[in-house]
Design an enzyme around this catalytic site. Structure first.
Site, PDB file in Angstrom:
ATOM      1  N   THR A   1       0.817  -1.210   0.000  1.00  0.00           N
ATOM      2  CA  THR A   1       0.000   0.000   0.000  1.00  0.00           C
ATOM      3  C   THR A   1       0.853   1.262   0.000  1.00  0.00           C
ATOM      4  O   THR A   1       0.717   2.130  -0.865  1.00  0.00           O
ATOM      5  CB  THR A   1      -0.939   0.010   1.219  1.00  0.00           C
ATOM      6  OG1 THR A   1      -1.787  -1.140   1.152  1.00  0.00           O
ATOM      7  CG2 THR A   1      -1.787   1.262   1.236  1.00  0.00           C
ATOM      8  N   VAL A   2       1.755   1.385   0.970  1.00  0.00           N
ATOM      9  CA  VAL A   2       2.563   2.608   1.082  1.00  0.00           C
ATOM     10  C   VAL A   2       3.647   2.652   0.027  1.00  0.00           C
ATOM     11  O   VAL A   2       3.863   3.684  -0.622  1.00  0.00           O
ATOM     12  CB  VAL A   2       3.166   2.732   2.493  1.00  0.00           C
ATOM     13  CG1 VAL A   2       4.087   3.950   2.573  1.00  0.00           C
ATOM     14  CG2 VAL A   2       2.066   2.840   3.545  1.00  0.00           C
TER      15      VAL A   2
ATOM     16  N   VAL B   1       4.447   8.065  12.524  1.00  0.00           N
ATOM     17  CA  VAL B   1       3.529   8.418  13.614  1.00  0.00           C
ATOM     18  C   VAL B   1       2.187   8.904  13.092  1.00  0.00           C
ATOM     19  O   VAL B   1       1.146   8.346  13.411  1.00  0.00           O
ATOM     20  CB  VAL B   1       4.157   9.477  14.545  1.00  0.00           C
ATOM     21  CG1 VAL B   1       3.117  10.033  15.515  1.00  0.00           C
ATOM     22  CG2 VAL B   1       5.316   8.887  15.311  1.00  0.00           C
TER      23      VAL B   1
ATOM     24  N   GLY C   1     -12.069  -1.851   5.370  1.00  0.00           N
ATOM     25  CA  GLY C   1     -10.614  -1.899   5.267  1.00  0.00           C
ATOM     26  C   GLY C   1      -9.898  -1.046   6.289  1.00  0.00           C
ATOM     27  O   GLY C   1      -8.671  -0.915   6.246  1.00  0.00           O
TER      28      GLY C   1
ATOM     29  N   LYS D   1       3.218   4.756  18.669  1.00  0.00           N
ATOM     30  CA  LYS D   1       3.321   6.124  18.157  1.00  0.00           C
ATOM     31  C   LYS D   1       3.585   7.121  19.279  1.00  0.00           C
ATOM     32  O   LYS D   1       4.427   8.018  19.132  1.00  0.00           O
ATOM     33  CB  LYS D   1       2.045   6.479  17.392  1.00  0.00           C
ATOM     34  CG  LYS D   1       1.885   5.680  16.105  1.00  0.00           C
ATOM     35  CD  LYS D   1       0.535   5.917  15.444  1.00  0.00           C
ATOM     36  CE  LYS D   1       0.385   5.105  14.167  1.00  0.00           C
ATOM     37  NZ  LYS D   1      -0.946   5.280  13.547  1.00  0.00           N
TER      38      LYS D   1
END
Length: 428
Positions: A11-12, A127, A182, A200
């Site tokens: 995805t990223v 983050v 999703g 985070k």
């Protein structure tokens, strides 16, 4: 021309490649150099995808290529990401990542390796996804001591809580909905138990206080016990419920927690709904500043990774100092940090039929609780609740708003008075 590589075409990673290709001229102009995506590493094949031309399956191909100056990692997990990052930095190749697991566990070490080899280790996307908060913390807001960091750091849980609050959807139903859309994984534990937010806030606290705050040392409570009744009480108070990661510094110690909090309208986090995230910083000079936006998603997170790539390119041959020591920060016991609590208490025979509103005759309702009136009164005294700060529900229970009290003292009060507690939630 500066050659770069991307690790992972999920995805990223695919989002990073997309931006480097589709916004090429804009990205290069802002970086001050021509940037060429020379390699993408993935074990899979992608027939018909433009990535075929640059796809490789062996990290050695990338790290041993003297033309590669920057690597962006978007694989996730600790390994092999940590090994790849270390090898790259030891060769003087700058490394940027969206991987919160890697950054939380190995951030201080990798920053140190980058410094030794005049390279950079950047992690803006780890983050807040597309929300720029790390770079402002280490470059712009350097005159302040941060006494508090609070954030809505997980879009999945914020979406779920928003639906529960605004539309009365039950937890199980909204979780299934989030999975279908999703937003939540098939195994949602990392989100709903607070682990994602925990990593985070650990990263943010480590940067703010310049020493290691580790995920495993953080107190974490998820949202699995939040019910519609909790939201009824919140609405009676004019508040909402948010899963917050918060780090606060008091008397030289750092107190870090992830937990559901009741948030008042005067707090800017109150209005952050749906899948959006926000991070609020409080400095001793600046006071409050908040960063808001999409905390996840392909394009948003990839945008932050590409921004780090550009920054690495601009800083080739130099190192950007990031103050984050591997030395452990002194963490205080969160059970000894004072919060206000809303405590839901079972009552018997209370005036549940009153229709005068949630605050009406609250003190009398508490005192009329059959069999528990004495212990409930003692409980109110023990936790510093004023009589008119008692709320009344219609189902044989009463909620009491405490004054500032530590969880340790609250637990002792509950045990000593014999009150039957249904649940409790902190106020932000």
């Amino acid at each position: 021309m500066i050659n770069v590589a991307v690790l992972g075409y999920g995805t990223v990673g695919s989002g990073v490649a997309k931006i480097l290709w589709e916004n090429h001229s804009h990205v290069c102009r802002r970086a001050g150099e021509e940037i060429n995506l020379k390699y993408v590493l993935d074990l899979r094949e992608f027939p018909g995808d433009p990535v075929e031309k640059v796809l490789v399956h062996d990290f050695d191909t990338i790290v041993n290529d003297p033309e590669i100056r920057v690597i962006a990692e978007a694989m996730g997990g600790l390994e092999p990401a940590y090994t790849f990052a270390k090898r790259a930095l030891e060769k003087g190749i700058s490394f940027c990542t969206s991987n919160k697991v890697l950054v939380e566990a190995k951030g201080a070490e990798l920053i140190g390796i980058a410094k030794e080899h005049n390279a950079n280790f950047f992690f803006e996307a780890s983050v807040g996804g597309g929300i720029p908060v790390i770079r402002p913390m280490i470059e712009c807001l350097t005159a302040d001591h941060f006494d508090e960091i609070s954030g809505i750091l997980n879009g999945t849980t914020n979406y779920m809580l928003t639906r529960m609050d605004q539309e009365g959807v039950a937890y199980d139903e909204v979780l299934a909905e989030a999975q279908k859309l999703g937003y939540a994984e098939r195994n949602p534990e990392a989100d709903v138990e607070g682990h994602d937010a925990g990593r985070k806030i650990a990263i943010l606290a480590s940067l703010a206080y310049e020493k290691q705050v580790s995920f495993e040392d953080i107190s974490m409570e998820g949202i699995t016990k939040i019910t519609g009744t909790d939201f009824e009480y919140a609405r009676a108070l004019g508040m909402s419920i948010k899963l917050l990661g918060t780090a606060r510094k008091k008397d030289g110690k750092v107190y870090v927690i992830v937990a559901p909090f009741m948030v008042a309208p005067g707090d800017p986090l109150y209005a952050v709904n749906g899948v959006y995230n926000a991070i609020k910083l409080h400095g001793d000079m600046l006071e409050n500043v908040m960063f808001y936006g999409q905390g996840a998603g392909k394009e948003a997170t990839a945008s932050a990774v590409v921004s780090d790539i550009q920054d690495c390119v601009r800083r080739l041959g130099s190192h950007r100092e990031i103050l984050w020591s591997g030395e452990k920060a002194e963490l205080g016991d969160i059970a000894e940090f004072p919060f206000r609590f809303l405590v839901r208490v079972k009552t018997k025979g209370a005036d549940a039929a009153s229709t005068d509103g949630p605050f009406a005759a609250a003190a009398n309702a508490v005192k009329q609780a059959v069999d528990t009136s004495k212990s409930l009164a003692e409980f109110e005294a023990a936790v510093g609740a004023k009589p008119m700060e008692a709320l009344k529900s219609a189902d044989g229970e009463t909620a009491v708003l405490t004054g500032p009290i530590t969880e340790k003292k609250l637990t002792e009060a509950i045990a000593s008075t014999g009150v039957d507690v249904i649940g409790r939630i902190r106020l932000a």
